[in-house]
Enzyme design. Structure first.
Site, PDB file in Angstrom:
ATOM      1  N   SER A 142       0.546  -1.234  -0.265  1.00  4.74           N
ATOM      2  CA  SER A 142       0.268  -0.295  -0.053  1.00  4.74           C
ATOM      3  C   SER A 142       0.456   0.905  -0.363  1.00  4.74           C
ATOM      4  CB  SER A 142      -0.855  -0.242   1.593  1.00  4.74           C
ATOM      5  OG  SER A 142      -1.354   1.101   1.474  1.00  4.74           O
ATOM      6  N   TYR A 155      -1.713  -0.503  10.432  1.00  5.32           N
ATOM      7  CA  TYR A 155      -2.000  -0.479   9.160  1.00  5.32           C
ATOM      8  C   TYR A 155      -0.527  -0.501   7.993  1.00  5.32           C
ATOM      9  CZ  TYR A 155      -3.667  -0.810   4.493  1.00  5.32           C
ATOM     10  OH  TYR A 155      -3.913  -0.543   2.717  1.00  5.32           O
TER      11      TYR A 155
END
Length: 189
Positions: A142, A155
């Site tokens: 990501s 995350y």
């Protein structure tokens, strides 16, 4: 790699990017083993893929469940004969709060799905991929694994771990038939 007649395992195939990738692969002539935690999501994927016949198999499991993932290669080979590619797309996000406001359980859940889920899939499928004349291992990281975002610490850490794991596998698999790819999507609706 030519896609027709190849067999791909796609995690997160019950919705979002994973479902779209699975459907696109089927549309290009591949066989797909769709993996997701959601039985309902996989049923929707199966409905969307009805015109592709038996080229789609569905496998309901959590990629964070190592024992379930260890049993998956046999199930995929039973359904499709071999595996040419693994696309690790499954992932979860955390609540938008600072790390101090997350419980250890929430942090562990994010790490277990995003990092350990990817690691589990990579480890159990690598022996099969290395047997193929041409294979691919794709891990989705990501943009959050590259740049810190307040409120997304767990995350981001999980996706940074995926990034480093993938780059390590790229280096380790240079002299094999396995191509290693990492993807860094930005925000996705």
């Amino acid at each position: 790699m030519q896609i027709p007649a190849k067999v791909f395992v796609v995690t997160g195939a019950g919705n979002g990017i994973g479902r779209e990738v699975a459907l696109q692969l089927l549309g290009r002539g591949a066989k797909v083993a769709a993996v997701d935690l959601s039985e309902e999501g996989l049923a929707t994927t199966r409905e969307a893929a009805a015109s592709y016949g038996d080229r789609l198999s569905t496998h309901t499991l959590s990629v964070a469940d190592r024992a379930a993932v260890e049993a998956l290669p046999d199930a995929v080979v039973a359904a499709h004969g071999h595996v040419d590619g693994v696309l690790n797309i499954a992932g979860i996000i955390q609540r938008f709060v600072h790390v101090e406001d997350l419980s250890f359980e929430e942090i562990e859940r994010v790490m277990n799905v995003n990092f350990y889920g990817t690691l589990n899939m990579d480890k159990v499928f690598l022996p099969l991929l290395k047997q193929r004349p041409e294979a691919v291992l794709l891990n989705v990281s990501s943009m959050g694994g590259l740049v810190p975002v307040p409120g997304q610490g767990a995350y981001g850490a999980s996706k940074a771990a995926v990034k480093l794991l993938t780059e390590t596998l790229y280096a380790e698999l240079q002299d094999t038939s396995v191509s290693v790819i990492e993807v860094f999507p930005g925000g996705v609706g």
